[in-house]
Design a protein around this motif. Structure first.
Motif, PDB file in Angstrom:
ATOM      1  N   PRO A 142       0.991  -1.138   0.201  1.00  0.00           N
ATOM      2  CA  PRO A 142      -0.112  -0.002   0.072  1.00  0.00           C
ATOM      3  C   PRO A 142       0.912   1.444  -0.061  1.00  0.00           C
ATOM      4  O   PRO A 142       0.255   2.588  -0.331  1.00  0.00           O
ATOM      5  CB  PRO A 142      -0.834  -0.005   1.436  1.00  0.00           C
ATOM      6  CG  PRO A 142       0.022  -1.091   2.017  1.00  0.00           C
ATOM      7  CD  PRO A 142       0.629  -2.022   1.368  1.00  0.00           C
ATOM      8  N   GLN A 201       0.222   4.224  -2.551  1.00  0.00           N
ATOM      9  CA  GLN A 201      -0.147   5.700  -2.099  1.00  0.00           C
ATOM     10  C   GLN A 201       0.928   6.635  -2.771  1.00  0.00           C
ATOM     11  O   GLN A 201       0.399   7.882  -2.981  1.00  0.00           O
ATOM     12  CB  GLN A 201       0.073   5.784  -0.334  1.00  0.00           C
ATOM     13  CG  GLN A 201      -0.393   7.172   0.134  1.00  0.00           C
ATOM     14  CD  GLN A 201      -1.698   7.603  -0.280  1.00  0.00           C
ATOM     15  OE1 GLN A 201      -2.609   6.791   0.027  1.00  0.00           O
ATOM     16  NE2 GLN A 201      -2.059   8.414  -0.690  1.00  0.00           N
ATOM     17  N   LYS A 204     -11.089  -0.586  -1.308  1.00  0.00           N
ATOM     18  CA  LYS A 204     -10.119   0.374  -1.199  1.00  0.00           C
ATOM     19  C   LYS A 204      -9.422   1.093  -2.365  1.00  0.00           C
ATOM     20  O   LYS A 204      -9.006   0.560  -3.326  1.00  0.00           O
ATOM     21  CB  LYS A 204      -8.884  -0.365  -0.194  1.00  0.00           C
ATOM     22  CG  LYS A 204      -7.832   0.433  -0.049  1.00  0.00           C
ATOM     23  CD  LYS A 204      -7.809   1.583   1.172  1.00  0.00           C
ATOM     24  CE  LYS A 204      -6.453   2.330   1.241  1.00  0.00           C
ATOM     25  NZ  LYS A 204      -6.931   3.390   2.313  1.00  0.00           N
ATOM     26  N   PHE A 238      -6.732   4.304  -3.205  1.00  0.00           N
ATOM     27  CA  PHE A 238      -5.788   5.015  -2.528  1.00  0.00           C
ATOM     28  C   PHE A 238      -5.896   6.579  -3.185  1.00  0.00           C
ATOM     29  O   PHE A 238      -5.592   6.686  -4.619  1.00  0.00           O
ATOM     30  CB  PHE A 238      -4.291   4.610  -2.846  1.00  0.00           C
ATOM     31  CG  PHE A 238      -3.924   3.273  -2.394  1.00  0.00           C
ATOM     32  CD1 PHE A 238      -3.527   3.142  -1.097  1.00  0.00           C
ATOM     33  CD2 PHE A 238      -4.520   2.062  -3.035  1.00  0.00           C
ATOM     34  CE1 PHE A 238      -3.171   2.101  -0.488  1.00  0.00           C
ATOM     35  CE2 PHE A 238      -4.201   0.841  -2.419  1.00  0.00           C
ATOM     36  CZ  PHE A 238      -3.596   0.842  -1.102  1.00  0.00           C
TER      37      PHE A 238
END
Length: 557
Positions: A452, A456, A506, A508
């Motif tokens: 992740p 990001q 999810k 980002f």
């Protein structure tokens, strides 16, 4: 009604995977992976760092082993599962990975005299031994066939079909002269499964032919005989032996043979889709559509988007290719990419070993996540394995500037991640500079799935949300989707994708403050990019280090 399933065979750099997918909803019910048994992690290497080959025996054994294992696991995980519920097979592979074959379509490496000859094996996608031949092909095309280059970004690559074959002709004439033809791995596997290897029956996919062998219906298929003769008359003769049957992945290469049914436990006569490259079927498995860019992020990246073939499309310099039907039928497939991403991170962790042999990506990632954008004062270029897009130059190398006596491994690691993100932004910008609008970015592959922090940083650098595919095996899933279409479970890819693919919840989202810093850093990245990567650049690099210090000082306040 009994559930129906398809199998996606995914041939990667080091291993092959078989994935069994429920056609109704895309559920991945079982999989199996087999590491190729020849060479180092499946790759035959030598003292020449540019050489990378594979033994085709691994491709055949890999299909048998993984299909049998996946079927056994499906029987354990799905109540009542039967092998005869599998209605089709799809195949994706690395590319360009061509291999020489005899008059019956069998790999030369299957012959005793060539069994241990790397030149008679498959020339893996990352084999760069043909840099000189690629430059020669590019120079000749610029002179007499500029239209050929216009569809592959302006430069022919050492990673591609004709470069590798010409290099074989020059350096291993015994192999070249023994070969009746050369076929891509993406085409060989479906042919082997369906018994259509013989040249009279062999079918090639437009994906490999269009993106790597300069095949285009506008000029009658492969490059013309006159052009190839100027390189070497033997290439023109080879052209006549290449199959005229070239088609899209919604067609079947043939039907599974009784012999392969016996070897795997599947039902004979099920269709096997025409093969395609991993990134292109990975894009399908991620839900690619017009306006969506799919980034397949692993050791390298491939960036894939599509646009309707009914619209006028500019030739885009620096792309790997623009090919009608190479991803989805009815759409131009556009391919770009970066020659190294995960490989750069692996180089730092495994070769530089800043934390010793016990060091890990996880530890460095955790430390890098604590740093603010610009805080390290570092800036890197992501060319450790050359530049695939937009410079198309395998002779470019990596660069890191801004180091001080206090620079830490975590700071370098983050700078390397940021460099790959800047390279990704450069590709996005190139698409949009030439009228291909990118409305959303869909990510897949091991890094997108597991890291992740990288996602990001990509969001912050590009200023765009990063979405991630629901599947961790999108290439194999895309192959399974193709199988569902050729088996008749869906009328087209749009219908199949809606049922069989999806995205994770999810997303980002970019941090505006971080993005503002990265906009400053990107200006400096582009200055280095153009200074070291282009002949046309004319400027001064005096301010780069000082600007990095200023950005660093602001970040540390």
């Amino acid at each position: 009604m009994s559930a129906k399933y398809t199998i996606g065979l995914d041939y990667g750099t080091n291993s092959v995977r078989a994935l069994i997918v429920n056609v109704a909803n895309g559920a991945e019910v079982a999989s199996a992976v087999w590491v190729y048994e020849h060479g180092t992690q499946g790759v035959i290497l030598s003292r020449d760092p540019n050489l990378a080959r594979q033994h085709p025996a691994d491709y055949v054994k890999g299909a048998e082993v993984t299909i049998k294992q996946a079927l056994a696991r499906a029987k354990k995980s799905v109540r009542g599962f039967r092998a005869d519920q599998v209605i089709g097979i799809g195949v994706d592979t690395t590319g360009s990975t061509p291999l020489p074959v005899d008059r019956n379509g069998q790999p030369l490496a299957f012959q005793k005299k060539f069994a241990n000859n790397p030149n008679a094996m498959a020339w893996l996608w990352k084999d760069h031994t043909s840099v000189a031949e690629a430059a020669e092909i590019t120079a000749l095309a610029r002179k007499i066939r500029p239209q050929y280059l216009a569809k592959c970004g302006g430069t022919y690559s050492s990673e591609w079909f004709w470069s590798k074959i010409l290099h074989c002709l020059r350096t291993a004439p015994d192999v070249f002269n023994a070969a009746h033809a050369w076929v891509e791995l993406a085409d060989y596997v479906p042919a082997a499964l369906t018994g259509t290897e013989h040249p009279d029956r062999f079918t090639a996919g437009i994906c490999a032919a269009g993106h790597k062998a300069m095949y285009n219906a506008q000029w009658g298929g492969y490059p013309d005989a006159e052009f190839l003769s100027r390189l070497d008359p033997k290439l023109a003769s080879l052209r006549e032996r290449l199959t005229p049957r070239v088609t899209t992945v919604d067609k079947a290469a043939g039907l599974l043979t009784p012999a392969w049914a016996k070897r795997t436990g599947l039902k004979a006569g099920i269709p096997v889709a025409v093969g395609a490259f991993d990134a292109h079927l990975g894009a399908i498995g991620s839900g690619v559509k017009s306006g969506a860019l799919v980034k397949i992020i692993g050791t390298s990246t491939c960036d894939i988007t599509v646009t309707p073939n009914t619209t006028k499309l500019a030739d885009i310099p620096g792309l790997c290719g623009i090919v009608d039907g190479s991803v989805l039928p009815g759409y131009f497939g556009l391919e770009a990419g970066q020659s190294a991403v995960g490989d750069i991170f692996n180089w730092f962790v495994n070769y530089i070993q800043p934390h010793g042999k016990a060091g890990s990506h996880e530890a460095l990632t955790a430390q890098a996540a604590k740093l603010r954008p610009g805080e390290s004062g570092l800036l890197a270029l992501d060319w450790n394995n050359g530049n695939r897009t937009i410079l198309v130059d395998q002779r470019l190398t990596g660069l890191l500037i801004g180091q001080t006596l206090y620079t830490t491994p975590a700071e370098i690691y983050r700078a390397l991640i940021e460099a790959t993100a800047f390279g990704a932004l450069t590709i996005i910008n190139r698409f949009e500079e030439y009228g291909v609008k990118i409305d959303q970015i869909l990510n897949c592959g091991g890094i997108a799935e597991k890291n992740p922090v990288v996602m990001q940083i990509y969001a912050d650098v590009t200023g765009r949300p990063m979405k991630v595919s629901r599947s961790a095996q999108t290439c194999a899933l895309g192959a399974a989707v193709a199988a569902a279409v050729v088996a008749g479970a869906y009328r087209n890819f749009d219908a199949a994708q809606k049922k069989m693919t999806g995205l994770k919840a999810k997303v980002f989202k970019p941090n505006p403050k971080a993005h503002a810093v990265y906009k400053e850093l990107y200006v400096l990245y582009r200055k280095l990019h153009d200074a070291f990567g282009t002949k046309e650049w004319n400027g001064n690099l005096y301010d780069v280090m000082k600007a990095l210090i200023e950005i660093r000082n602001k970040a540390r306040k």
